[in-house]
Design a protein around this motif. Structure first.
Motif, mmCIF file in Angstrom:
data_model
loop_
_atom_site.group_PDB
_atom_site.id
_atom_site.type_symbol
_atom_site.label_atom_id
_atom_site.label_comp_id
_atom_site.label_asym_id
_atom_site.label_seq_id
_atom_site.Cartn_x
_atom_site.Cartn_y
_atom_site.Cartn_z
ATOM 1 N N ASN A 142 12.427 -4.266 4.414
ATOM 2 C CA ASN A 142 13.686 -4.520 3.709
ATOM 3 C C ASN A 142 13.446 -5.438 2.504
ATOM 4 N N LYS A 143 12.204 -5.416 1.981
ATOM 5 C CA LYS A 143 11.804 -6.320 0.908
ATOM 6 C C LYS A 143 12.251 -5.778 -0.453
ATOM 7 N N ARG A 144 12.890 -6.645 -1.240
ATOM 8 C CA ARG A 144 13.363 -6.242 -2.564
ATOM 9 C C ARG A 144 12.205 -5.755 -3.448
ATOM 10 N N GLN A 145 11.052 -6.438 -3.353
ATOM 11 C CA GLN A 145 9.916 -6.084 -4.208
ATOM 12 C C GLN A 145 9.361 -4.684 -3.904
ATOM 13 N N ILE A 146 9.742 -4.134 -2.772
ATOM 14 C CA ILE A 146 9.325 -2.774 -2.409
ATOM 15 C C ILE A 146 10.452 -1.781 -2.688
ATOM 16 N N THR B 97 18.083 2.382 -17.118
ATOM 17 C CA THR B 97 17.484 1.436 -18.077
ATOM 18 C C THR B 97 16.309 0.665 -17.482
ATOM 19 N N ALA B 98 16.086 0.811 -16.182
ATOM 20 C CA ALA B 98 15.007 0.061 -15.520
ATOM 21 C C ALA B 98 13.650 0.653 -15.878
ATOM 22 N N PRO B 99 12.624 -0.171 -16.071
ATOM 23 C CA PRO B 99 11.284 0.347 -16.390
ATOM 24 C C PRO B 99 10.693 1.091 -15.194
ATOM 25 N N PHE B 100 9.930 2.125 -15.501
ATOM 26 C CA PHE B 100 9.313 2.913 -14.440
ATOM 27 C C PHE B 100 8.189 2.097 -13.803
ATOM 28 N N PRO B 101 8.075 2.093 -12.475
ATOM 29 C CA PRO B 101 7.050 1.284 -11.786
ATOM 30 C C PRO B 101 5.632 1.656 -12.218
ATOM 31 N N GLU B 102 4.780 0.664 -12.316
ATOM 32 C CA GLU B 102 3.387 0.886 -12.687
ATOM 33 C C GLU B 102 2.495 0.796 -11.459
ATOM 34 N N PHE B 103 1.555 1.692 -11.397
ATOM 35 C CA PHE B 103 0.623 1.748 -10.271
ATOM 36 C C PHE B 103 -0.427 0.640 -10.387
ATOM 37 N N ASN B 104 -0.663 -0.056 -9.275
ATOM 38 C CA ASN B 104 -1.695 -1.094 -9.208
ATOM 39 C C ASN B 104 -2.696 -0.683 -8.132
ATOM 40 N N GLU B 105 -3.881 -0.281 -8.573
ATOM 41 C CA GLU B 105 -4.856 0.279 -7.642
ATOM 42 C C GLU B 105 -5.414 -0.757 -6.663
ATOM 43 N N THR B 106 -5.280 -2.029 -6.965
ATOM 44 C CA THR B 106 -5.822 -3.053 -6.051
ATOM 45 C C THR B 106 -5.130 -3.009 -4.689
ATOM 46 N N HIS B 107 -3.884 -2.528 -4.670
ATOM 47 C CA HIS B 107 -3.161 -2.460 -3.401
ATOM 48 C C HIS B 107 -3.646 -1.317 -2.506
ATOM 49 N N LEU B 108 -4.491 -0.457 -3.049
ATOM 50 C CA LEU B 108 -5.021 0.653 -2.247
ATOM 51 C C LEU B 108 -6.465 0.404 -1.823
ATOM 52 N N LYS C 64 0.831 -1.202 0.000
ATOM 53 C CA LYS C 64 0.000 0.000 0.000
ATOM 54 C C LYS C 64 0.867 1.255 0.000
ATOM 55 N N THR C 65 1.907 1.278 0.841
ATOM 56 C CA THR C 65 2.805 2.435 0.898
ATOM 57 C C THR C 65 3.484 2.663 -0.448
ATOM 58 N N LEU C 66 3.993 1.572 -1.062
ATOM 59 C CA LEU C 66 4.690 1.697 -2.341
ATOM 60 C C LEU C 66 3.768 2.224 -3.429
ATOM 61 N N HIS C 67 2.600 1.605 -3.587
ATOM 62 C CA HIS C 67 1.735 1.974 -4.711
ATOM 63 C C HIS C 67 1.042 3.317 -4.499
ATOM 64 N N LYS C 68 0.853 3.680 -3.266
ATOM 65 C CA LYS C 68 0.370 5.037 -2.986
ATOM 66 C C LYS C 68 1.412 6.047 -3.459
ATOM 67 N N THR C 69 2.679 5.733 -3.246
ATOM 68 C CA THR C 69 3.763 6.625 -3.651
ATOM 69 C C THR C 69 3.916 6.648 -5.169
ATOM 70 N N ILE C 70 3.826 5.475 -5.807
ATOM 71 C CA ILE C 70 3.901 5.429 -7.275
ATOM 72 C C ILE C 70 2.826 6.324 -7.884
ATOM 73 N N LYS C 71 1.610 6.223 -7.359
ATOM 74 C CA LYS C 71 0.491 7.022 -7.875
ATOM 75 C C LYS C 71 0.773 8.515 -7.727
ATOM 76 N N LYS C 72 1.218 8.911 -6.547
ATOM 77 C CA LYS C 72 1.436 10.339 -6.294
ATOM 78 C C LYS C 72 2.610 10.885 -7.092
ATOM 79 N N ILE C 73 3.707 10.136 -7.181
ATOM 80 C CA ILE C 73 4.872 10.615 -7.923
ATOM 81 C C ILE C 73 4.561 10.723 -9.406
ATOM 82 N N THR C 74 3.829 9.735 -9.940
ATOM 83 C CA THR C 74 3.438 9.788 -11.353
ATOM 84 C C THR C 74 2.590 11.022 -11.627
ATOM 85 N N GLU C 75 1.631 11.293 -10.746
ATOM 86 C CA GLU C 75 0.783 12.486 -10.914
ATOM 87 C C GLU C 75 1.600 13.766 -10.759
ATOM 88 N N ASP C 76 2.534 13.772 -9.816
ATOM 89 C CA ASP C 76 3.386 14.949 -9.606
ATOM 90 C C ASP C 76 4.231 15.251 -10.842
#
Length: 762
Positions: A665-669, A700-711, A627-639
């Motif tokens: 300390n999770k890699r996926q986050i 070269t890394a792809p930009f993270p995509e927002f997944n609304e299900t986590h919110l 939830k913390t990660l995808h909330k941030t992805i959403k806000k940064i993308t909008e910003d």
């Protein structure tokens, strides 16, 4: 060469004899050069110019096709200054000469009470009478020290002089006086105006100042006092106007133009405020203009001989004869016999097209291959300051259209979208100076030109007490054998406006208490003005210090208030500086530079670092972490879409705080978070990315995509109230029915406590 885009013609320029060069308007302050304090005069010189006026209407029309800020578009519209009106000729009484004016208000022709010429107008010398010649010559000379920008801006200062000559009114045939006034500009219109003081603000002030007639020719639509102000609105009924009487203003304009044309007195036309851009510079550094002179006629160099390189010179200064520095080159001639052009191109020659060169930087046969130019097109997003609206941003549009017309490129606008970033403002430091003051009975022998630097509080003291005795003491010091017993120096309003000014000081020499490091300042000042013929004196505070004034304004080399980022980078790192600049405020707003909060940004980056250095877990993240990660992805993308970079920094801070509390300390986050951070803090992101085991750059890394299900929330924290007051909350699944919620609430331990109280009402 008179019919090309580039042409050799005469133009009025800011000429500084001491520096031997033409100066731009912003390089002239109070009639002297910003560098060195040398006198500057308006001078008619032969100059290479670019005929940007040929593109005036297209530059105006095509503003509607680009996504630029409306304020910037308005600046360009005003600068281009399209106006519709008519030319009109006034016959000079007693001669066959005429004065041509351009006016947008031919309806007011019967309200003309005088004609005003610009001081530079070619007819001034021809028509001025013997009786008025000395006064006119003196006025013209003084006007040369004021730039056109100063003359346009100084709307409250009225000055002028009568030439002694008259014109005949084209309809009434009565005589009308001809004046010279510096509020009229030689480069706009015809350099002459028909003055209608009852219906034009500047003409009104001029007529009021000199006691000239103000005939009213329009009846206002509302109550108006013509003794206090002019009626400038294009509304009302015509009066005192012969064949125009009774018409409303718009109809009168049309009929006046018809009458003027039928009598061959003038012709309806469109005029532009925009003027051709002076292209030559009397300097060494710049692209040489590829022109040579054969029998005094300019010739363009053949394309196969280009580019023309700068020659070697012994020094980068004008020659002893006043020619540009290229005049120092030995044996620098076309084919060994024809003189080259000695001026160089201005900075905007390169800045107007360099974006195209990026497409094909190594091409040695053309500026950019047409296929590459067609592929890249114009700039998708241009970020630049609004201060360039009527300079670089107008020239680059003009340059692009010209290249398009020659079929070199397929676009005719340089940038699809433009955003004005706010300026980082600096805290400037200024010393007060006195260059002249009112005096009574100063001996003629005491003619030394003084510049007196006065500490801030001392100047206030002198002005409030009207005590200028310190100036007399300075004169006595330099002229010990002259009797000053009858001399008196005084402060008054006129002296304060004209004689007391300010000079910018390098901010490195000023401490936090606004006190000047005088020894360092004096060394710097003496070096800056070593060529100026001045006698300098200083007046200190009673305790021996020198206090300066401070102002928050544009950070600029010319204001000596530039703060070098090197020290901040050395202490905190470049990423801290980048983030702090973004954090100062909204992107499009100007912000004063202040490093007081930089430690907070530095602390945030340290906190970010700690998330990664204590081992990375390959476990699946928790729901809260996702939830913390995808909330941030959403806000940064909008910003990013809104160019709201200051809020991005805030969102990163919130995210890092939440992940720290979650001990994540999770890699996926942490990997997606690092990619989000990388455009903002690229150095620390690249370092941590490598420590995470990646061999390729984080870029070269792809930009993270927002997944609304986590919110999506599964539970809700229900407030439980007794007697109208919330006592506690119970978190329950959102899928429960009302009956199920009520059952759980009634069974709760906290509920039992309140049910046992006898005063429970609800």
């Amino acid at each position: 060469m008179q019919y090309r885009l580039a042409y050799l013609g005469e133009a009025y320029v800011n000429w500084c004899p001491a520096l031997g060069t033409v100066l731009a308007n912003d390089e002239v302050k109070d009639g002297v050069s910003e560098r060195g304090g040398h006198p500057v005069e308006r001078k008619l010189m032969k100059q290479w110019s670019m005929r940007i006026t040929a593109y005036a209407q297209r530059l105006l029309d095509d503003l509607n096709t680009i996504d630029w800020s409306e304020s910037l578009k308005e600046s360009q519209r005003y600068w281009i200054g399209r106006s519709e009106g008519t030319s009109l000729k006034f016959l000079i009484h007693g001669s066959m000469l005429t004065i041509e004016v351009f006016t947008t208000r031919p309806d007011t022709i019967f309200g003309v009470s005088f004609v005003t010429l610009a001081p530079e107008h070619e007819l001034v010398n021809k028509i001025t009478t013997k009786e008025q010649k000395a006064a006119v010559d003196d006025y013209v000379t003084k006007s040369k020290s004021r730039s056109e920008r100063e003359r346009q801006a100084d709307v409250n200062k009225v000055s002028g002089v009568f030439t002694g000559a008259y014109v005949e009114h084209p309809f009434l045939k009565k005589l009308i006086p001809i004046w010279v006034g510096d509020y009229v500009l030689a480069g706009y219109g015809t350099g002459a105006v028909m003055a209608v003081p009852a219906h034009d603000e500047r003409d009104f002030k001029f007529a009021t100042h000199f006691g000239l007639e103000k005939p009213q020719v329009i009846t206002p639509t509302t109550e108006h006092d013509f003794e206090k102000a002019s009626w400038d609105e294009k509304e009302g009924k015509m009066i005192n106007s012969d064949f125009l009487n009774g018409l409303d203003v718009k109809a009168a304009i049309k009929k006046a133009i018809e009458s003027i044309e039928s009598k061959n007195l003038g012709k309806g036309k469109i005029n532009y405020r925009l003027r051709d851009a002076v292209f030559g510079r009397q300097r060494y550094w710049g692209e040489p203009i590829p022109i040579f002179y054969k029998d005094g006629i300019p010739n363009a160099m053949p394309e196969n001989e280009l580019p023309l390189a700068l020659p070697d010179v012994d020094k980068y200064l004008p020659t002893e004869d006043g020619e540009p520095p290229l005049g120092r080159a030995k044996d620098w001639k076309h084919k060994g016999q024809y003189e080259y052009e000695l001026t160089t191109m201005p900075g905007w020659a390169g800045s107007s097209w360099y974006f195209l060169r990026y497409m094909d930087a190594n091409n040695t046969t053309t500026f950019a291959d047409r296929k590459l130019a067609d592929y890249w097109g114009n700039v998708d997003l241009y970020i630049g300051g609004s201060e360039h609206a009527t300079g670089h941003l107008l020239y680059v549009r003009f340059w692009t259209k010209f290249l398009h017309d020659l079929n070199f490129i397929s676009v005719d606008e340089p940038a699809k979208k433009l955003i004005n970033q706010g300026m980082i403002q600096g805290m400037s430091a200024y010393t007060s100076i006195i260059t002249k003051i009112n005096y009574i009975d100063l001996p003629k022998a005491a003619n030394k030109h003084f510049v007196i630097y006065v500490s801030k509080n001392k100047l206030k003291q002198f002005i409030s007490s009207n005590d200028a005795s310190f100036i007399l003491n300075i004169y006595k010091k330099h002229y010990p054998n002259i009797d000053f017993s009858n001399t008196q120096f005084v402060f008054d309003k006129e002296a304060t406006n004209s004689g007391i000014g300010k000079r910018a000081v390098l901010v490195d020499y000023v401490n936090s208490n606004d006190t000047l490091n005088f020894d360092e300042f004096k060394k710097w000042r003496d070096l800056m003005y070593k060529e100026a013929d001045l006698t300098v004196e200083y007046v200190f505070e009673d305790d021996g210090t020198f206090i300066v004034d401070r102002e928050i304004e544009k950070m600029s080399k010319s204001k000596w208030n530039v703060v070098t980022p090197d020290d901040i980078c050395a202490k905190f790192g470049a990423d801290t500086l980048r983030l702090y600049e973004m954090f100062l405020g909204p992107f499009e707003q100007s912000k004063p530079w202040n490093t007081n909060g930089i430690t907070g940004v530095s602390g945030f980056l340290k906190k970010l670092w700690k998330l990664y250095v204590n081992g990375i877990s390959e476990e699946a993240p928790t729901k809260a972490e996702l939830k913390t990660l995808h909330k941030t992805i959403k806000k940064i993308t909008e910003d990013i879409e809104r160019f709201s970079f200051n809020t991005s920094v805030s969102n990163f801070m919130i995210c890092v705080n939440e992940l720290t509390e979650q001990k994540c300390n999770k890699r996926q986050i942490l990997e997606p978070l690092l990619v989000l951070v990388s455009p903002y803090a690229p150095h620390i992101a690249e370092e941590l990315w490598e420590q995470l085991g990646h061999k390729e750059s984080i870029a070269t890394a792809p930009f993270p995509e927002f997944n609304e299900t986590h919110l999506v929330e599964d539970n809700f924290n229900y407030p439980i109230s007794f007697n109208g007051k919330t006592r506690f909350n119970i978190e329950m699944p959102l899928t429960l029915s009302a009956a199920e919620i009520e059952k759980l609430v009634m069974e709760a331990e906290q509920t039992q406590k309140y049910l046992e109280e006898n005063n429970l009402k609800r």
